[in-house]
Design a protein around this motif. Structure first.
Motif, PDB file in Angstrom:
ATOM      1  N   GLY A   1     -40.096  -1.711  17.780  1.00  0.00           N
ATOM      2  CA  GLY A   1     -41.348  -2.401  17.672  1.00  0.00           C
ATOM      3  C   GLY A   1     -41.931  -1.851  16.291  1.00  0.00           C
ATOM      4  N   LYS A   2     -41.474  -1.118  15.589  1.00  0.00           N
ATOM      5  CA  LYS A   2     -42.088  -0.279  14.323  1.00  0.00           C
ATOM      6  C   LYS A   2     -41.460  -1.038  13.184  1.00  0.00           C
ATOM      7  CE  LYS A   2     -42.082   4.099  16.859  1.00  0.00           C
ATOM      8  NZ  LYS A   2     -43.658   4.394  16.946  1.00  0.00           N
ATOM      9  N   PRO A   3     -42.544  -0.957  12.319  1.00  0.00           N
ATOM     10  CA  PRO A   3     -42.383  -1.605  10.906  1.00  0.00           C
ATOM     11  C   PRO A   3     -40.997  -0.854  10.251  1.00  0.00           C
ATOM     12  CG  PRO A   3     -44.398  -0.696  10.794  1.00  0.00           C
ATOM     13  CD  PRO A   3     -44.149  -0.711  12.410  1.00  0.00           C
ATOM     14  N   ASP A   4     -40.216  -1.589   9.678  1.00  0.00           N
ATOM     15  CA  ASP A   4     -39.186  -0.903   8.786  1.00  0.00           C
ATOM     16  C   ASP A   4     -39.562  -1.230   7.400  1.00  0.00           C
ATOM     17  OD1 ASP A   4     -37.191  -0.092  10.908  1.00  0.00           O
ATOM     18  OD2 ASP A   4     -36.360  -2.193  10.782  1.00  0.00           O
ATOM     19  N   SER A   5     -40.135  -2.126   7.048  1.00  0.00           N
ATOM     20  CA  SER A   5     -40.642  -2.322   5.678  1.00  0.00           C
ATOM     21  C   SER A   5     -41.708  -3.482   5.763  1.00  0.00           C
ATOM     22  CB  SER A   5     -39.486  -2.926   4.864  1.00  0.00           C
ATOM     23  OG  SER A   5     -38.985  -4.149   5.594  1.00  0.00           O
ATOM     24  N   SER A   6     -42.284  -3.532   4.489  1.00  0.00           N
ATOM     25  CA  SER A   6     -43.537  -4.299   4.122  1.00  0.00           C
ATOM     26  C   SER A   6     -43.306  -4.801   2.681  1.00  0.00           C
ATOM     27  CB  SER A   6     -44.944  -3.828   4.702  1.00  0.00           C
ATOM     28  OG  SER A   6     -45.187  -2.920   4.026  1.00  0.00           O
ATOM     29  N   LEU A   7     -43.838  -5.970   2.584  1.00  0.00           N
ATOM     30  CA  LEU A   7     -43.572  -6.459   1.154  1.00  0.00           C
ATOM     31  C   LEU A   7     -45.134  -7.237   1.037  1.00  0.00           C
ATOM     32  CD1 LEU A   7     -40.278  -8.687   1.284  1.00  0.00           C
ATOM     33  CD2 LEU A   7     -40.631  -6.454   0.476  1.00  0.00           C
ATOM     34  N   ILE A   8     -45.421  -6.984  -0.349  1.00  0.00           N
ATOM     35  CA  ILE A   8     -46.862  -7.343  -0.893  1.00  0.00           C
ATOM     36  C   ILE A   8     -46.634  -8.209  -2.131  1.00  0.00           C
ATOM     37  CG2 ILE A   8     -49.099  -6.543  -1.799  1.00  0.00           C
ATOM     38  CD1 ILE A   8     -48.503  -3.816  -0.606  1.00  0.00           C
ATOM     39  N   ARG A   9     -47.223  -9.389  -1.783  1.00  0.00           N
ATOM     40  CA  ARG A   9     -47.175 -10.456  -2.809  1.00  0.00           C
ATOM     41  C   ARG A   9     -48.664 -10.625  -3.463  1.00  0.00           C
ATOM     42  NH1 ARG A   9     -43.366 -11.840   0.813  1.00  0.00           N
ATOM     43  NH2 ARG A   9     -41.299 -12.272   0.178  1.00  0.00           N
ATOM     44  N   LEU A  10     -48.587 -10.593  -4.876  1.00  0.00           N
ATOM     45  CA  LEU A  10     -49.825 -11.060  -5.427  1.00  0.00           C
ATOM     46  C   LEU A  10     -49.850 -12.618  -5.728  1.00  0.00           C
ATOM     47  CD1 LEU A  10     -52.627 -10.507  -6.851  1.00  0.00           C
ATOM     48  CD2 LEU A  10     -51.541  -9.546  -8.769  1.00  0.00           C
ATOM     49  N   GLY A  11     -50.528 -13.382  -5.120  1.00  0.00           N
ATOM     50  CA  GLY A  11     -50.144 -14.841  -5.329  1.00  0.00           C
ATOM     51  C   GLY A  11     -48.752 -15.178  -4.706  1.00  0.00           C
ATOM     52  N   ASN A  12     -47.896 -15.843  -5.376  1.00  0.00           N
ATOM     53  CA  ASN A  12     -46.392 -15.892  -5.255  1.00  0.00           C
ATOM     54  C   ASN A  12     -45.444 -14.792  -5.894  1.00  0.00           C
ATOM     55  OD1 ASN A  12     -47.142 -18.459  -3.874  1.00  0.00           O
ATOM     56  ND2 ASN A  12     -47.115 -19.673  -5.617  1.00  0.00           N
ATOM     57  N   LYS A  13     -45.997 -14.029  -6.323  1.00  0.00           N
ATOM     58  CA  LYS A  13     -45.165 -13.048  -7.096  1.00  0.00           C
ATOM     59  C   LYS A  13     -45.356 -11.625  -6.275  1.00  0.00           C
ATOM     60  CE  LYS A  13     -44.892 -10.262 -11.383  1.00  0.00           C
ATOM     61  NZ  LYS A  13     -45.240 -10.090 -12.568  1.00  0.00           N
ATOM     62  N   LEU A  14     -43.995 -11.198  -5.977  1.00  0.00           N
ATOM     63  CA  LEU A  14     -43.539  -9.885  -5.462  1.00  0.00           C
ATOM     64  C   LEU A  14     -44.081  -8.735  -6.177  1.00  0.00           C
ATOM     65  CD1 LEU A  14     -42.544  -8.486  -2.759  1.00  0.00           C
ATOM     66  CD2 LEU A  14     -40.391  -8.484  -4.004  1.00  0.00           C
ATOM     67  N   SER A  15     -44.927  -7.990  -5.792  1.00  0.00           N
ATOM     68  CA  SER A  15     -45.861  -6.922  -6.471  1.00  0.00           C
ATOM     69  C   SER A  15     -45.318  -5.679  -6.063  1.00  0.00           C
ATOM     70  CB  SER A  15     -47.262  -6.837  -6.630  1.00  0.00           C
ATOM     71  OG  SER A  15     -47.808  -6.777  -5.062  1.00  0.00           O
ATOM     72  N   SER A  16     -44.999  -5.386  -4.744  1.00  0.00           N
ATOM     73  CA  SER A  16     -44.576  -4.027  -4.556  1.00  0.00           C
ATOM     74  C   SER A  16     -43.987  -4.111  -3.063  1.00  0.00           C
ATOM     75  CB  SER A  16     -45.725  -3.082  -4.267  1.00  0.00           C
ATOM     76  OG  SER A  16     -46.807  -3.618  -3.288  1.00  0.00           O
ATOM     77  N   ALA A  17     -43.218  -3.068  -2.641  1.00  0.00           N
ATOM     78  CA  ALA A  17     -42.629  -3.077  -1.233  1.00  0.00           C
ATOM     79  C   ALA A  17     -42.737  -1.327  -0.655  1.00  0.00           C
ATOM     80  CB  ALA A  17     -41.078  -3.472  -1.204  1.00  0.00           C
ATOM     81  N   MET A  18     -42.685  -1.346   0.722  1.00  0.00           N
ATOM     82  CA  MET A  18     -42.716  -0.286   1.408  1.00  0.00           C
ATOM     83  C   MET A  18     -41.953  -0.097   2.336  1.00  0.00           C
ATOM     84  SD  MET A  18     -46.759   0.595   1.586  1.00  0.00           S
ATOM     85  CE  MET A  18     -47.482  -1.032   1.882  1.00  0.00           C
ATOM     86  N   TYR A  19     -40.685   1.052   2.310  1.00  0.00           N
ATOM     87  CA  TYR A  19     -39.739   1.343   3.552  1.00  0.00           C
ATOM     88  C   TYR A  19     -40.168   2.460   4.162  1.00  0.00           C
ATOM     89  CZ  TYR A  19     -37.727  -2.288   0.501  1.00  0.00           C
ATOM     90  OH  TYR A  19     -37.289  -3.395  -0.189  1.00  0.00           O
ATOM     91  N   TYR A  20     -40.282   2.440   5.514  1.00  0.00           N
ATOM     92  CA  TYR A  20     -40.480   3.338   6.623  1.00  0.00           C
ATOM     93  C   TYR A  20     -39.446   3.944   7.261  1.00  0.00           C
ATOM     94  CZ  TYR A  20     -44.453   0.046   5.757  1.00  0.00           C
ATOM     95  OH  TYR A  20     -45.525  -0.740   5.356  1.00  0.00           O
ATOM     96  N   THR A  21     -39.235   5.300   7.374  1.00  0.00           N
ATOM     97  CA  THR A  21     -38.346   5.861   8.058  1.00  0.00           C
ATOM     98  C   THR A  21     -39.256   6.866   9.367  1.00  0.00           C
ATOM     99  OG1 THR A  21     -38.111   7.756   6.686  1.00  0.00           O
ATOM    100  CG2 THR A  21     -36.636   6.006   6.279  1.00  0.00           C
TER     101      THR A  21
END
Length: 257
Positions: A85-105
């Motif tokens: 139940g822990k996040p592996d990743s998250s994606l951030i979009r500005l409007g409809n455009k993917l702007s950044s991503a984070m990956y957790y270990t």
């Protein structure tokens, strides 16, 4: 350098302590009302409306933030490991455009690293830096930020009970550059346990912040002190937050559950 240290300070509360002695808050906190909507006044005097959307497991799936004046919308979406139940990743979009991503270990059930990527001018995701975490007595004690070449700086974190009391910032060479101090009320913070609050000091303190004092040793003009008061509902959850300026209360946040 200052920008990198500012990022470190912003995420200094990324991991806190649960009442049961764990090192990270639950992603779905038992018995706590789920925060569905907030409206927060930003530095431009615009209200930012943030909608919280949950999946069928009660875990935060999306945070959809929109500037009520400009219409600009930012969405952060979370993807979870099926087992813990822990996040592996998250994606951030500005409007409809993917702007950044984070990956957790994770290591020994504790968050160990977050790798941050952002989109370049061609829309290709590029690695920027990694946030690293160190622990003492089951609490986050140190964070540092690095890329493949250099370590930008680090922070040391102190606690009072389940809340962060001080965050000290240092340069890569170990020189002190800033200190941030906090005080709290006695009521439950609605962001406690929210994996979305990875770049704020909100989600990993059990109680609500009543004051923030920031001292910048490098650029003293950037130092500040903020004070807050709250109104609560019958279950003692905050429904309004006021900034107190010169004895005057200014509404700067509302909460809906």
């Amino acid at each position: 350098m200052k920008k990198q240290l500012a990022i470190l300070l912003a995420v200094a509360a990324l991991v806190g302590c649960k009442k049961n002695g764990g090192t990270e808050p639950d992603t779905a906190t038992d018995g706590m009302p789920q925060l569905k909507l907030t409206r927060t006044l930003n530095g431009n005097d615009h209200f930012i409306k943030t909608e919280h959307v949950y999946n069928d497991r009660g875990l935060l799936q999306k945070e959809i933030s929109q500037d009520e004046e400009s219409g600009i919308q930012i969405t952060q979406e979370y993807y979870y490991h099926n087992d813990n139940g822990k996040p592996d990743s998250s994606l951030i979009r500005l409007g409809n455009k993917l702007s950044s991503a984070m990956y957790y270990t994770y290591k020994a059930d504790k968050l160990d690293k977050v790798k941050y990527y952002s989109s370049n001018e061609d829309g290709v995701m590029e690695y920027n830096y990694t946030l690293h975490y160190e622990y003492a007595a089951n609490k986050l004690s140190k964070m540092y930020q690095s890329n493949d070449v250099v370590t930008y700086g680090y922070t040391e974190i102190s606690y009072t009970g389940a809340n962060i009391s001080e965050v000290k910032g240092y340069s890569g060479s170990g020189e002190p550059v800033s200190i941030e101090k906090y005080t709290y009320d006695q009521h439950l913070n609605p962001y406690y346990g929210n994996p979305g609050q990875l770049y704020f000091t909100l989600g990993f303190n059990e109680n609500n912040i009543t004051s923030v004092s920031y001292t910048d040793y490098v650029e003293p003009e950037d130092s500040y002190e903020h004070h807050y008061e709250y109104e609560y509902d019958a279950s003692k959850m905050p429904v309004k937050r006021f900034a107190v300026v010169g004895g005057t209360r200014v509404l700067n946040k509302t909460y809906t559950y």
